[in-house]
Write a protein that holds these residues in place. Structure first.
Motif, PDB file in Angstrom:
ATOM      1  N   GLN A  65      -4.791  -2.110  -2.508  1.00 19.11           N
ATOM      2  CA  GLN A  65      -4.662  -2.536  -3.909  1.00 19.11           C
ATOM      3  C   GLN A  65      -5.728  -1.921  -4.821  1.00 19.11           C
ATOM      4  N   CYS A 110       1.096 -11.690  -7.024  1.00 22.08           N
ATOM      5  CA  CYS A 110       0.325 -10.581  -6.463  1.00 22.08           C
ATOM      6  C   CYS A 110      -0.485  -9.939  -7.579  1.00 22.08           C
ATOM      7  N   LEU A 111      -1.730  -9.619  -7.278  1.00 20.16           N
ATOM      8  CA  LEU A 111      -2.595  -8.998  -8.303  1.00 20.16           C
ATOM      9  C   LEU A 111      -2.066  -7.612  -8.684  1.00 20.16           C
ATOM     10  N   HIS A 153       0.248 -12.342   3.578  1.00 18.47           N
ATOM     11  CA  HIS A 153       0.441 -11.586   2.339  1.00 18.47           C
ATOM     12  C   HIS A 153      -0.461 -10.347   2.341  1.00 18.47           C
ATOM     13  N   HIS A 157       0.229  -6.042   2.871  1.00 21.82           N
ATOM     14  CA  HIS A 157      -0.231  -4.943   2.006  1.00 21.82           C
ATOM     15  C   HIS A 157      -0.667  -3.736   2.831  1.00 21.82           C
TER      16      HIS A 157
HETATM   17 NI    NI Z   1      -0.669  -9.001  -3.227  1.00 26.88          NI
END
Ligand code: NI
Ligand SMILES: O=C(O)C[C@@H](Cc1ccccc1)[C@H](O)SCc1ccccc1
Length: 183
Positions: A65, A110-111, A153, A157
């Motif tokens: 991310q 989700c960010l 979660h 990713h």
């Molecule tokens: Ni996420």
């Protein structure tokens, strides 16, 4: 410190890659990345710091991310007994899981996804996760409830999976068989 400017958004190819194992023992550079992840999650839960820097609150964050395709995650979350679980792990792996499933009744966010995507996200109700912490120690965690959901979660990713991939496209709120909701 990391801010929202460092977090890549849905559509960025790195979010769909399988991230690379981190060589052990971790390099100074890899340690600094993992420390920045857990620092972001903690900062994002501090109202003053979050407001000052425009941080979206998070209970987890994964290295892809921030455009680092390496197997590292950070989780900072309190469980249903109000115990704090705070872990920054290299190479986390789900080594066993329950047949029973669960899902966050409120759905997931989700960010890396700015818009909200409604629907139940089926997860395993209980997971056992192994990984290596910042001190190089092997960690084995038996998780249930919201902590189990967050770890799944974040580990998703690392495998290029987004939470909405799990939502039933025909009926986002379809009943999840043999599952119990996490409120
Ligand atoms: Ni996420
Ligand atoms: O994008 C991320 O990975 C952080 C996610 C983590 C998440 C875990 C489980 C379920 C939903 C999301 C979120 O931004 S953290 C935001 C949040 C805060 C409290 C409860 C649920 C989600």
């Amino acid at each position: 410190m990391l801010t929202m400017n460092d977090i890549v958004r849905d559509g960025h190819p790195v979010l769909r890659k399988v991230a690379e194992e981190v060589p052990m023992p971790p390099s100074q550079e890899d340690k600094a990345v993992l420390e920045s992840l857990i620092e972001y999650v903690k900062n994002s839960q501090d109202p003053e710091v979050a407001q000052k820097h425009g941080l979206r609150p998070g209970i987890g964050l994964a290295a892809p991310q921030i455009n680092v395709s390496k197997r590292m995650i950070a989780v900072h979350v309190t469980d249903e007994k109000d115990n704090l679980l705070s872990h920054a792990l290299f190479n986390p792996k789900i080594i066993s899981h329950s047949v029973e499933r669960s899902y966050l009744a409120a759905g997931e966010g989700c960010l890396s996804v700015d818009e909200s995507i409604p629907g139940f996200v089926p997860r395993y109700a209980r997971v056992t996760v192994k990984g290596v912490d910042l001190e190089g120690n092997e960690v084995k965690l038996r998780l249930k409830g919201l902590p189990a959901i967050v770890f799944q979660h974040e580990i998703d990713h690392l495998n290029g999976i987004m939470f909405y991939d799990h939502i039933n496209k025909q009926d986002p709120y379809a009943e999840v068989p043999d599952a119990k909701p996490v409120e």
